[in-house]
Enzyme design. Structure first.
Site, PDB file in Angstrom:
ATOM      1  N   LYS A 163      -8.298   8.282  -6.586  1.00 32.26           N
ATOM      2  CA  LYS A 163      -8.589   8.113  -5.004  1.00 32.26           C
ATOM      3  C   LYS A 163      -7.316   7.824  -4.174  1.00 32.26           C
ATOM      4  CE  LYS A 163      -9.066   5.964  -1.431  1.00 32.26           C
ATOM      5  NZ  LYS A 163      -8.377   6.247  -0.446  1.00 32.26           N
TER       6      LYS A 163
ATOM      7  N   GLU B 189      -0.834  -3.904  -7.774  1.00 33.50           N
ATOM      8  CA  GLU B 189       0.651  -3.884  -7.423  1.00 33.50           C
ATOM      9  C   GLU B 189       0.513  -3.863  -5.865  1.00 33.50           C
ATOM     10  OE1 GLU B 189       3.604  -3.473  -5.973  1.00 33.50           O
ATOM     11  OE2 GLU B 189       3.568  -1.109  -6.559  1.00 33.50           O
TER      12      GLU B 189
ATOM     13  N   CYS C  41       7.106  -1.285  -1.298  1.00 28.33           N
ATOM     14  CA  CYS C  41       6.718  -2.486  -1.418  1.00 28.33           C
ATOM     15  C   CYS C  41       7.926  -3.701  -1.846  1.00 28.33           C
ATOM     16  CB  CYS C  41       5.595  -2.517  -2.629  1.00 28.33           C
ATOM     17  SG  CYS C  41       6.090  -1.661  -4.260  1.00 28.33           S
TER      18      CYS C  41
ATOM     19  N   GLU D 193       4.665  -8.888   5.624  1.00 26.58           N
ATOM     20  CA  GLU D 193       5.251  -7.658   5.289  1.00 26.58           C
ATOM     21  C   GLU D 193       5.324  -6.709   6.560  1.00 26.58           C
ATOM     22  OE1 GLU D 193       3.174  -5.055   2.537  1.00 26.58           O
ATOM     23  OE2 GLU D 193       4.960  -5.047   1.444  1.00 26.58           O
TER      24      GLU D 193
HETATM   25  P1  NAI Z   1      -4.353  -0.145   2.120  1.00 26.80           P
HETATM   26  O1  NAI Z   1      -4.205  -1.210   1.129  1.00 26.80           O
HETATM   27  O2  NAI Z   1      -5.452  -0.396   2.944  1.00 26.80           O
HETATM   28  O3  NAI Z   1      -4.534   1.208   1.273  1.00 26.80           O
HETATM   29  C1  NAI Z   1      -4.112   1.427   0.187  1.00 26.80           C
HETATM   30  C2  NAI Z   1      -5.313   2.371  -0.416  1.00 26.80           C
HETATM   31  O4  NAI Z   1      -6.504   1.603  -0.814  1.00 26.80           O
HETATM   32  C3  NAI Z   1      -5.818   3.602   0.117  1.00 26.80           C
HETATM   33  O5  NAI Z   1      -5.931   4.658  -0.914  1.00 26.80           O
HETATM   34  C4  NAI Z   1      -6.834   3.041   0.965  1.00 26.80           C
HETATM   35  O6  NAI Z   1      -7.879   4.164   1.101  1.00 26.80           O
HETATM   36  C5  NAI Z   1      -7.631   2.160  -0.182  1.00 26.80           C
HETATM   37  N1  NAI Z   1      -8.640   1.089   0.511  1.00 26.80           N
HETATM   38  C6  NAI Z   1      -8.514   0.695   1.618  1.00 26.80           C
HETATM   39  N2  NAI Z   1      -9.505  -0.262   1.715  1.00 26.80           N
HETATM   40  C7  NAI Z   1     -10.166  -0.034   0.390  1.00 26.80           C
HETATM   41  C8  NAI Z   1     -11.161  -1.005  -0.006  1.00 26.80           C
HETATM   42  N3  NAI Z   1     -11.898  -1.955   0.714  1.00 26.80           N
HETATM   43  N4  NAI Z   1     -11.582  -0.736  -1.291  1.00 26.80           N
HETATM   44  C9  NAI Z   1     -10.968   0.261  -2.134  1.00 26.80           C
HETATM   45  N5  NAI Z   1      -9.970   1.016  -1.573  1.00 26.80           N
HETATM   46  C10 NAI Z   1      -9.462   0.785  -0.321  1.00 26.80           C
HETATM   47  O7  NAI Z   1      -2.910   0.052   2.933  1.00 26.80           O
HETATM   48  P2  NAI Z   1      -2.662   0.667   4.294  1.00 26.80           P
HETATM   49  O8  NAI Z   1      -3.801   0.271   5.231  1.00 26.80           O
HETATM   50  O9  NAI Z   1      -2.325   2.127   4.232  1.00 26.80           O
HETATM   51  O10 NAI Z   1      -1.305  -0.198   4.851  1.00 26.80           O
HETATM   52  C11 NAI Z   1      -1.412  -1.713   5.245  1.00 26.80           C
HETATM   53  C12 NAI Z   1      -0.291  -2.458   4.493  1.00 26.80           C
HETATM   54  O11 NAI Z   1      -0.312  -2.437   3.136  1.00 26.80           O
HETATM   55  C13 NAI Z   1       1.051  -1.745   5.070  1.00 26.80           C
HETATM   56  O12 NAI Z   1       1.321  -2.145   6.353  1.00 26.80           O
HETATM   57  C14 NAI Z   1       1.897  -2.510   3.989  1.00 26.80           C
HETATM   58  O13 NAI Z   1       2.328  -3.719   4.401  1.00 26.80           O
HETATM   59  C15 NAI Z   1       1.129  -2.531   2.634  1.00 26.80           C
HETATM   60  N6  NAI Z   1       1.231  -1.639   1.738  1.00 26.80           N
HETATM   61  C16 NAI Z   1       1.670  -1.845   0.733  1.00 26.80           C
HETATM   62  C17 NAI Z   1       2.144  -0.620  -0.279  1.00 26.80           C
HETATM   63  C18 NAI Z   1       2.834  -1.100  -1.861  1.00 26.80           C
HETATM   64  O14 NAI Z   1       3.535  -0.176  -2.145  1.00 26.80           O
HETATM   65  N7  NAI Z   1       2.367  -2.149  -2.123  1.00 26.80           N
HETATM   66  C19 NAI Z   1       1.508   0.701  -0.245  1.00 26.80           C
HETATM   67  C20 NAI Z   1       0.865   1.159   1.078  1.00 26.80           C
HETATM   68  C21 NAI Z   1       0.719  -0.106   1.984  1.00 26.80           C
END
Ligand code: NAI
Ligand code: MG
Length: 486
Positions: A179, A255, A289, A386
């Site tokens: 996904k 992660e 990250c 973050e």
């Molecule tokens: P997110 O964690 O919501 O999204 C990441 C992935 O998870 C996407 O594919 C999204 O569709 C999916 N997702 C979202 N809610 C879900 C759920 N309930 N169940 C299963 N999958 C789900 O991250 P978002 O909203 O894009 O960014 C928010 C914050 O997250 C950013 O501001 C940043 O701080 C952090 N982030 C950290 C990352 C990393 O590399 N560790 C990468 C992206 C965001």
């Protein structure tokens, strides 16, 4: 010229299909904010089909399960060759969909190719032990693939994330439903097409685009999914951990985010430390990250460092990601841009000193001028949460002992760094800091050969490294009674 977009549907059981609902969603390019494609929007019905296809492909009699391990490795090496062949196109597509500077995207493609080759080389080296148990037995272990894996990807480095997770799962012999993040579906679809061209059998890899609450939730709750590997926010990581225990008991690799501390000691070489510290937080527009988003500078060099860091940030060229001279492109979307700008406002309100940047650049696209805050205090919002944007927060410290405790005073534990020319400082810090990766006189350098993951709320498990395949395997102990001794 914009790269051609060849795939916009869902990829299930080796077919490009529309979503069952017929729905699509828009995907934009962050450099202008305009729509570049409409992509099929999968939800529970499509996840059900994709998981069923992955389950069939994992059946004991399937082509994939009966395949020699060396052949799995060979197919993945062919995939590496294809990614290498199409590297320029994939980099352009990545840059268009993510806003990543094109030169960075090109560099990521070469890391991606190396990653596939490294991991694929492990395919025929998955082996157990023979164990000298008490009693008259022949005891050994088998390491077997877990089953259908749900791989949920973030938008910040889409190709590398897809490749790391998919290649590791396939090397182990698992089948997958991917996904991609809703912001960046395009390169995942292009890579799925390359996996098929490389010879991955039907149903082994499925890609369902869609949103977290729809496709993401359906995947994490599905009873036929044995494992979820997720990279993204700590908030969603915790939801996934809960979902993983709700129906069947899924294995999880998480992660998540970070608030990584980088320490600059009085004895550091500033000519090296200043540019490293800037790159450590501004790289990829701060959307990494492991960003060094808490920069602790020792009091003896504090003023000098702040001045140099300010001048450095001023010199960063923000602009069109496709231009070769651009250093920073746009943030991923309007929501993230607004979120980062709000953090910058909060920083000012709470009393941190904005030295440079922090404003939106232009009025189309989602560009932010890299910001440097001085006089940041531990309890300020910008020092705790973050930000995931180009914001450098500089904090002052007196002693190494003091700064180690301050560095560890966070729920995160992903990465850390120190610049010092004193070996004892480096040894003390690397020993006591709570982080999955610690750099000394460096930051962000490394690759697939080193284990990667977080302490505390930064995650569970490790990706990359020699043992990366283990988290996609079950260990089976086989005990056979031996004939009586004579
Ligand atoms: P997110 O964690 O919501 O999204 C990441 C992935 O998870 C996407 O594919 C999204 O569709 C999916 N997702 C979202 N809610 C879900 C759920 N309930 N169940 C299963 N999958 C789900 O991250 P978002 O909203 O894009 O960014 C928010 C914050 O997250 C950013 O501001 C940043 O701080 C952090 N982030 C950290 C990352 C990393 O590399 N560790 C990468 C992206 C965001
Ligand atoms: Mg989210």
């Amino acid at each position: 010229m914009a790269p051609q977009i060849k795939y916009t549907k869902l990829f299930i059981d080796n077919e490009w299909v529309d979503a069952k609902s017929g729905k699509t969603f828009e995907t934009r390019t962050p450099s202008t904010g305009s729509v570049i494609a409409k992509v099929a929007e999968g939800d529970k019905a499509d996840i059900d089909l994709a998981v069923a296809a992955a389950k069939r492909a994992f059946h004991r009699n399937s082509e994939w399960r009966l395949m020699d391990a060396s052949q799995r490795g060979r197919i993945l090496n062919k995939f590496a060759d294809l990614v290498e062949r199409d590297a320029q196109y994939l980099a352009e597509l990545e840059s268009a969909n993510n806003g990543m500077v094109l030169t960075t995207a090109v560099a990521f493609m070469s890391s991606a190719v190396k990653s596939v080759r490294y991991v694929a080389s492990l395919a025929d080296k998955i082996q157990g032990d023979t164990i000298p148990t008490d009693g008259n037995t022949m005891t050994y272990t088998l390491k077997q693939p877990i089953g259908v894996c749900g791989l949920i990807l973030p938008w910040n480095v889409p190709v590398l994330m897809f490749i790391n997770k998919v290649t590791t799962a396939l090397t182990a012999g698992c089948t997958v439903v991917v996904k991609p993040a809703e912001q960046t579906p395009l390169t995942a679809l292009a890579l799925a097409a390359l996996l098929v061209e490389a010879g991955v059998p039907k149903g082994v890899v499925n890609v369902v685009n869609g949103f977290g609450p729809g496709a993401g939730v359906a995947l994490t709750h599905h009873n036929d999914v044995a494992k979820i590997s997720f990279t993204g926010s700590a908030e969603v990581g915790k939801l996934i951990q809960q979902a993983a225990g709700k129906n069947n008991l899924k294995r999880v690799t998480l992660e998540l985010g970070g608030k990584s501390p980088l320490i600059i000691m009085n004895d550091a070489d500033l000519n090296i430390a200043v540019p490293y510290a800037a790159n450590a937080v501004f790289f990829n527009q701060g959307q990494i990250c492991i960003a060094a988003s808490r920069l602790f500078v020792q009091s003896g060099i504090y003023d000098k460092f702040v001045e140099a860091a300010t001048n450095y940030a001023k010199s960063i060229k923000v602009g069109n990601p496709a231009d070769a001279s651009t250093q920073n492109g746009p943030q991923i979307d309007e929501e993230m841009m607004k979120k980062v700008l709000k953090y910058i406002e909060t920083g000012k309100k709470e009393g941190a000193k904005l030295m440079v940047g922090g404003k939106r650049v232009g009025c189309s696209g989602y560009y932010i001028q890299p910001a440097v805050f001085a006089d940041v205090k531990d309890d300020m919002t910008i020092a705790k949460e973050e930000i995931f944007g180009p914001v450098q927060s500089i904090l002052k410290f007196e002693t190494l002992e003091e700064v180690i405790d301050r560095a560890n005073d966070t729920s995160y534990g992903l990465a850390a760094g120190i610049f010092t020319t004193n070996l004892d400082n480096a040894l003390q810090y690397t020993r006591h800091v709570e982080a999955g990766t610690v750099w000394v006189n460096a930051y962000l350098v490394g690759g697939v050969q080193s284990p990667f993951g977080g302490f505390k709320d930064s995650g569970i498990g490790r990706e990359n490294g020699m043992n990366c395949v283990d988290s996609y395997l079950e260990v089976k102990t086989v005990v056979m009674s031996l004939p009586k001794k004579f």
